[in-house]
Design an enzyme around this catalytic site. Structure first.
Site, PDB file in Angstrom:
ATOM      1  N   SER A   1       0.581  -1.401  -0.522  1.00 62.23           N
ATOM      2  CA  SER A   1       0.233   0.028  -0.137  1.00 62.23           C
ATOM      3  C   SER A   1       1.071   1.186   0.454  1.00 62.23           C
ATOM      4  CB  SER A   1      -1.340  -0.258   1.186  1.00 62.23           C
ATOM      5  OG  SER A   1      -1.974   1.176   1.034  1.00 62.23           O
TER       6      SER A   1
ATOM      7  N   HIS B   1      -7.141  -6.222   1.398  1.00 60.24           N
ATOM      8  CA  HIS B   1      -6.579  -4.693   1.355  1.00 60.24           C
ATOM      9  C   HIS B   1      -5.329  -5.426   2.325  1.00 60.24           C
ATOM     10  CE1 HIS B   1      -3.951  -1.731   0.456  1.00 60.24           C
ATOM     11  NE2 HIS B   1      -3.835  -1.014   1.618  1.00 60.24           N
TER      12      HIS B   1
ATOM     13  N   ASP C   1     -10.812  -5.622  -2.588  1.00 57.96           N
ATOM     14  CA  ASP C   1      -9.527  -4.289  -1.725  1.00 57.96           C
ATOM     15  C   ASP C   1     -10.793  -3.518  -1.732  1.00 57.96           C
ATOM     16  OD1 ASP C   1      -8.168  -2.663  -1.151  1.00 57.96           O
ATOM     17  OD2 ASP C   1      -5.860  -3.029  -2.192  1.00 57.96           O
TER      18      ASP C   1
HETATM   19  N1  LIG Z   1      -7.826   3.062   9.728  1.00 55.60           N
HETATM   20  C1  LIG Z   1      -8.156   2.400   7.765  1.00 55.60           C
HETATM   21  C2  LIG Z   1      -7.927   1.334   7.213  1.00 55.60           C
HETATM   22  C3  LIG Z   1      -5.833   1.699   7.858  1.00 55.60           C
HETATM   23  C4  LIG Z   1      -5.229   0.259   6.940  1.00 55.60           C
HETATM   24  O1  LIG Z   1      -6.016  -0.822   6.106  1.00 55.60           O
HETATM   25  N2  LIG Z   1      -3.999   0.536   7.267  1.00 55.60           N
HETATM   26  C5  LIG Z   1      -3.281  -0.601   5.822  1.00 55.60           C
HETATM   27  C6  LIG Z   1      -2.299   0.170   4.790  1.00 55.60           C
HETATM   28  S1  LIG Z   1      -3.540   1.256   4.209  1.00 55.60           S
HETATM   29  C7  LIG Z   1      -1.998   2.229   2.654  1.00 55.60           C
HETATM   30  O2  LIG Z   1      -1.058   2.343   2.963  1.00 55.60           O
HETATM   31  C8  LIG Z   1      -2.447  -1.534   6.770  1.00 55.60           C
HETATM   32  O3  LIG Z   1      -1.108  -2.015   6.483  1.00 55.60           O
HETATM   33  N3  LIG Z   1      -3.105  -1.766   7.918  1.00 55.60           N
HETATM   34  C9  LIG Z   1      -2.109  -3.003   9.056  1.00 55.60           C
HETATM   35  C10 LIG Z   1      -3.156  -3.325   9.694  1.00 55.60           C
HETATM   36  O4  LIG Z   1      -2.431  -4.309  10.507  1.00 55.60           O
HETATM   37  O5  LIG Z   1      -3.618  -4.275   8.745  1.00 55.60           O
HETATM   38  C11 LIG Z   1      -9.289   2.311   7.937  1.00 55.60           C
HETATM   39  O6  LIG Z   1      -9.930   2.975   8.964  1.00 55.60           O
HETATM   40  O7  LIG Z   1      -9.972   2.553   6.479  1.00 55.60           O
END
Ligand SMILES: N[C@@H](CCC(=O)N[C@@H](CSC=O)C(=O)NCC(=O)O)C(=O)O
Length: 281
Positions: free
Chosen positions: A150, A259, A226
């Site tokens: 991401s 995702h 995603d």
């Molecule tokens: N808090 C957000 C979602 C944040 C999210 O999905 N972060 C991803 C990376 S997105 C792009 O860089 C991630 O890797 N999160 C860490 C995990 O443990 O999944 C929302 O509420 O939409």
């Protein structure tokens, strides 16, 4: 004072997963990162895979959730997992949003205040951290690959394109491929670089490829379920730019995957193998 502080170390697949902190000159603050040393590192320096995580993540997220160590242990790869931004900067507005500021460094050097002093992720990752790693761990900084997810996928692509020859192998999961065209990217680029669109383009993988920058062959995986696919990621823009420029790209679309880290876990073996093969050549 010691140059490096060990925060944690754990035996993992006959290697060691550690987390460390150092006083970063680039960031002007303590910065944290993880290192996984495979069992082969006991015999001598091994190639490195730099793993860049996404928004809201820190140096532990990829190490804990991706399941990469078992594959790194098989191939003899060192995994390095940097934090995604400086922290505890004293800048209150930096903690206001989850997609900008703390946990959202976008792997560039900010030029706009109040971020310019500490948000210097590119300098940290490309200059300071490799030298520090070389001094403290059995690894080969002349054989480095980069992988990201991401925002980290954006980092992997743009750092490889901006620093030709530094990374022998490159791959990404669901990268933000065209940040100048999507809300996450526009917010970050405006916040860190100001309104200069030419400065933005220098941190956009699609724009860099359209401008003639080259990288090693790219492996990119993308889940079709995603939720950020159309609004934030735009892999089709990467596909178009690579096809027009002759940049080798293997873009794999996977039905049913979203995702998150369950998607990454499902295909991480292929990525580690991709890097191991390229780094051994
Ligand atoms: N808090 C957000 C979602 C944040 C999210 O999905 N972060 C991803 C990376 S997105 C792009 O860089 C991630 O890797 N999160 C860490 C995990 O443990 O999944 C929302 O509420 O939409």
């Amino acid at each position: 004072m010691a140059e490096l502080t060990t925060l944690e170390e754990h035996r993992c697949f006959d290697g060691v997963q550690g987390f460390y902190e150092h006083a970063s000159e680039a960031a002007g603050l303590p910065m944290r990162f993880g290192v996984y040393l495979p069992p082969q590192a006991r015999e001598g320096p091994q190639p490195v895979l730099l793993c860049l995580a996404g928004l809201t993540c820190n140096e532990q997220t990829f190490a804990i959730k991706a399941g990469a160590q078992q594959h790194a242990a098989r191939h003899g790869l060192v995994l390095v997992t940097p934090d995604t931004s400086p922290r505890n900067t004293g800048i209150a507005e930096a903690d206001a949003d989850w997609d900008f500021g703390t946990g959202a460094g976008f792997y560039l050097d900010a030029t706009r205040e109040p971020y310019a002093q500490h948000w210097r992720m590119e300098s940290w990752l490309m200059e300071e951290l490799p030298a520090l790693l070389q001094r403290h761990f059995p690894l080969r900084t002349d054989r480095i690959g980069v992988l990201g997810h991401s925002m980290g996928g954006h980092g992997a692509l743009t750092l490889a394109l901006r620093h030709p020859g530094r990374f022998r192998t490159v791959s990404a999961f669901a990268p933000i491929a065209a940040p100048t065209e999507v809300p996450w990217g526009q917010k970050a680029l405006r916040g860190y670089l100001g309104e200069d669109r030419a400065a933005w383009a220098a941190h956009d993988a699609v724009k860099l490829i359209e401008g003639g920058a080259k990288a090693p062959p790219l492996l990119v995986d993308q889940g079709e379920e995603d939720p950020f696919l159309a609004t934030q990621l735009r892999p089709e823009r990467l596909e178009q730019a690579c096809a027009a420029a002759g940049q080798p790209l293997e873009l794999r679309r996977h039905a049913g995957y979203d995702h998150g880290y369950f998607f990454i876990q499902s295909f991480i073996a292929d990525h580690v193998e991709h890097h191991a093969r390229g780094l051994a050549a």
